[in-house]
Design a protein around this motif. Structure first.
Motif, mmCIF file in Angstrom:
data_model
loop_
_atom_site.group_PDB
_atom_site.id
_atom_site.type_symbol
_atom_site.label_atom_id
_atom_site.label_comp_id
_atom_site.label_asym_id
_atom_site.label_seq_id
_atom_site.Cartn_x
_atom_site.Cartn_y
_atom_site.Cartn_z
ATOM 1 N N PHE A 1 28.794 -59.692 42.885
ATOM 2 C CA PHE A 1 29.412 -58.448 42.430
ATOM 3 C C PHE A 1 29.972 -58.558 41.010
ATOM 4 C CE2 PHE A 1 29.575 -57.851 47.031
ATOM 5 C CZ PHE A 1 29.155 -56.534 47.141
ATOM 6 N N HIS A 2 29.846 -59.735 40.400
ATOM 7 C CA HIS A 2 30.417 -59.935 39.071
ATOM 8 C C HIS A 2 29.353 -60.450 38.105
ATOM 9 C CE1 HIS A 2 34.742 -59.420 40.108
ATOM 10 N NE2 HIS A 2 34.287 -59.705 41.313
ATOM 11 N N GLU A 3 29.442 -59.982 36.886
ATOM 12 C CA GLU A 3 28.475 -60.382 35.868
ATOM 13 C C GLU A 3 28.761 -61.806 35.398
ATOM 14 O OE1 GLU A 3 26.681 -58.820 31.563
ATOM 15 O OE2 GLU A 3 28.373 -57.792 32.522
ATOM 16 N N LEU A 4 27.678 -62.558 35.217
ATOM 17 C CA LEU A 4 27.790 -63.937 34.743
ATOM 18 C C LEU A 4 27.903 -63.927 33.222
ATOM 19 C CD1 LEU A 4 27.585 -66.763 36.196
ATOM 20 C CD2 LEU A 4 25.218 -66.810 35.452
ATOM 21 N N THR A 5 28.995 -64.484 32.691
ATOM 22 C CA THR A 5 29.149 -64.532 31.239
ATOM 23 C C THR A 5 28.234 -65.605 30.661
ATOM 24 O OG1 THR A 5 30.923 -66.183 31.257
ATOM 25 C CG2 THR A 5 31.565 -63.866 31.516
ATOM 26 N N SER A 6 28.044 -65.580 29.356
ATOM 27 C CA SER A 6 27.169 -66.561 28.709
ATOM 28 C C SER A 6 27.735 -67.971 28.868
ATOM 29 C CB SER A 6 26.992 -66.223 27.229
ATOM 30 O OG SER A 6 28.234 -66.204 26.557
ATOM 31 N N GLU A 7 29.077 -68.100 28.821
ATOM 32 C CA GLU A 7 29.704 -69.414 28.993
ATOM 33 C C GLU A 7 29.485 -69.934 30.417
ATOM 34 O OE1 GLU A 7 31.231 -66.778 27.776
ATOM 35 O OE2 GLU A 7 31.571 -67.305 25.656
ATOM 36 N N SER B 1 33.541 -54.047 45.072
ATOM 37 C CA SER B 1 34.144 -55.320 45.447
ATOM 38 C C SER B 1 35.637 -55.292 45.164
ATOM 39 C CB SER B 1 33.488 -56.453 44.658
ATOM 40 O OG SER B 1 34.171 -57.667 44.882
ATOM 41 N N ARG B 2 36.436 -55.803 46.104
ATOM 42 C CA ARG B 2 37.883 -55.900 45.913
ATOM 43 C C ARG B 2 38.350 -57.339 46.139
ATOM 44 N NH1 ARG B 2 40.164 -50.452 49.007
ATOM 45 N NH2 ARG B 2 39.443 -48.940 47.448
ATOM 46 N N THR B 3 37.547 -58.280 45.707
ATOM 47 C CA THR B 3 37.880 -59.686 45.880
ATOM 48 C C THR B 3 39.099 -60.053 45.039
ATOM 49 O OG1 THR B 3 35.541 -60.183 46.195
ATOM 50 C CG2 THR B 3 36.996 -62.042 45.716
ATOM 51 N N ILE B 4 40.076 -60.665 45.674
ATOM 52 C CA ILE B 4 41.281 -61.131 44.979
ATOM 53 C C ILE B 4 41.111 -62.623 44.722
ATOM 54 C CG2 ILE B 4 43.783 -61.410 45.145
ATOM 55 C CD1 ILE B 4 43.752 -59.001 47.092
ATOM 56 N N TYR B 5 41.269 -63.022 43.493
ATOM 57 C CA TYR B 5 41.030 -64.428 43.152
ATOM 58 C C TYR B 5 41.948 -64.877 42.019
ATOM 59 C CZ TYR B 5 38.500 -62.639 39.073
ATOM 60 O OH TYR B 5 38.160 -62.013 37.904
ATOM 61 N N SER B 6 42.055 -66.167 41.866
ATOM 62 C CA SER B 6 42.753 -66.768 40.736
ATOM 63 C C SER B 6 41.843 -67.838 40.150
ATOM 64 C CB SER B 6 44.084 -67.393 41.180
ATOM 65 O OG SER B 6 43.879 -68.349 42.197
ATOM 66 N N GLY B 7 41.913 -68.024 38.853
ATOM 67 C CA GLY B 7 40.962 -68.905 38.175
ATOM 68 C C GLY B 7 39.847 -68.062 37.604
ATOM 69 N N GLU B 8 39.742 -68.010 36.289
ATOM 70 C CA GLU B 8 38.815 -67.068 35.651
ATOM 71 C C GLU B 8 37.360 -67.302 36.009
ATOM 72 O OE1 GLU B 8 38.444 -67.682 31.364
ATOM 73 O OE2 GLU B 8 39.727 -69.447 31.586
ATOM 74 N N ASN B 9 37.018 -68.501 36.472
ATOM 75 C CA ASN B 9 35.624 -68.803 36.803
ATOM 76 C C ASN B 9 35.370 -68.915 38.308
ATOM 77 O OD1 ASN B 9 34.534 -69.027 34.085
ATOM 78 N ND2 ASN B 9 35.792 -70.876 33.904
ATOM 79 N N LYS B 10 36.363 -68.503 39.106
ATOM 80 C CA LYS B 10 36.225 -68.651 40.555
ATOM 81 C C LYS B 10 35.065 -67.829 41.099
ATOM 82 C CE LYS B 10 37.521 -70.381 44.453
ATOM 83 N NZ LYS B 10 37.339 -71.832 44.684
ATOM 84 N N LEU B 11 34.752 -66.714 40.484
ATOM 85 C CA LEU B 11 33.666 -65.843 40.947
ATOM 86 C C LEU B 11 32.390 -66.039 40.138
ATOM 87 C CD1 LEU B 11 35.608 -62.514 41.593
ATOM 88 C CD2 LEU B 11 35.145 -64.384 43.164
#
Length: 254
Positions: free
Chosen positions: A173-179, A158-168
Motif C-alpha cells: 500500500f506504500h510507494e517504494l522510494t528510490s533510497e 490502508s491505515r497501518t500504524i507504524y514507527s520507523g520510516e522504512n518499516k513499510l
C-alpha cells in the motif's frame, strides 16, 4: 450385545490396521543395513515450512553419511528453488559431509534444478541431468506488489500504524522510494554474489567463461553441460547400472 460387539470389532480392526501402517516403514529399515545407494529427494519449494526444508533434509544427509552401508549419496532434485537461506544451509551441510566423510555425493537433476535447487546440486562431487532438464537460474528475486491503484478503485485505504520510516518498505500500500529500492537491490546483489562465489568454488575450472550463466538464465541439460553447469547427461538408473553395480536404491525421505 450385538451392537456392542460390532463396535468392539471395528475398534479392534482399526487398531490392527494402525499397527500394520506403523510397522511397515520399520520393516523396510532392514535394507538400510545392506550396501545401497542412498537417495535423498529435494522436491518442490525449498522453504522453512516445506517438505524440502533444511530441518527435514539435513538429518537425512547425516543419516546417510554415517551409515557404513551407504556406498554413495544421491541428491535427487526436482525443484525450481525457493528460500536462498534454506538452500545455502543445505549446501553448506553437503560440503561439510564431503570434508568429514569419504562418502561420494552425486546430484541428479530430473525435471528442474533451478535457482535454490541448483544451489544445492552444486555442492555435490558431480551433477547429472537429462537432456531436457531445466538447469540454472543463478539469480535472486524478491517479490513485491503495488496495489494502491486497484484498492483506490474499490475505496479501500490502508491505515497501518507504524514507527520507523522504512518499516513499510515492502508494504503493497506504500510507494517504494528510490533510497528504499537501492537498499533492497543491495541486499539481493549480496545474496547473488554469495551464490556466484559458492558456484565458482564448487565447480572450479569446470565453468564456461560465458558470464550470462550468472544472469538468471536457465538452460536445458545439454546446454548446461556445454556451459559447465553439470558434468554429464545421465539418470539415476543409468548410474546405478553403469557405475554402482546395480546396488539397490534406498530412499531416505521415509
Amino acid at each position: 450385545r450385538d451392537y456392542r460387539n460390532k463396535i468392539l470389532f471395528r475398534i479392534f480392526a482399526f487398531v490392527i490396521f494402525l499397527i500394520i501402517i506403523f510397522l511397515a516403514p520399520i520393516s523396510k529399515n532392514v535394507n538400510f543395513n545392506q550396501p545401497h545407494i542412498a537417495v535423498i529427494e529435494i522436491n518442490g519449494l525449498i522453504a522453512s515450512e516445506a517438505q524440502s526444508s533444511a530441518d527435514n533434509i539435513i538429518p537425512l544427509l547425516r543419516e546417510a553419511s554415517v551409515n557404513e552401508s551407504t556406498s554413495v549419496i544421491v541428491i535427487k532434485i526436482n525443484s525450481g528453488g525457493g528460500s536462498a537461506t534454506q538452500s545455502k544451509i543445505i549446501f553448506d551441510e553437503i560440503v561439510k559431509i564431503k570434508k568429514e566423510t569419504d562418502k561420494e555425493v552425486i546430484a541428479i537433476i530430473e525435471d528442474v534444478g533451478a535457482s535454490g535447487g541448483y544451489y544445492i546440486a552444486m555442492a555435490a562431487d558431480e551433477i547429472f541431468a537429462s537432456e531436457t532438464s531445466i538447469v540454472g537460474s543463478i539469480g535472486v528475486r524478491l517479490d513485491n506488489y503495488d496495489v494502491r491503484s486497484f484498492f483506490n478503485k474499490l475505496g479501500i485505504k490502508s491505515r497501518t500504524i507504524y514507527s520507523g520510516e522504512n518499516k513499510l518498505i515492502l508494504d503493497p500500500f506504500h510507494e517504494l522510494t528510490s533510497e528504499q529500492y537501492q537498499h533492497v537491490k543491495r541486499l539481493t546483489n549480496q545474496i547473488h554474489s554469495q551464490f556466484i562465489d559458492d558456484l565458482k568454488s564448487s565447480r572450479e575450472n569446470k565453468l564456461s567463461s560465458d558470464e550470462s550463466i550468472y544472469s538468471g538464465l536457465f538452460y536445458t541439460g545439454t546446454e548446461a553441460m556445454n556451459l559447465g553447469l553439470i558434468d554429464g547427461i545421465s539418470s539415476i538408473y543409468d548410474l546405478k547400472s553403469e557405475r554402482y553395480d546395480n546396488l539397490p536404491i534406498q530412499k531416505y525421505n521415509r
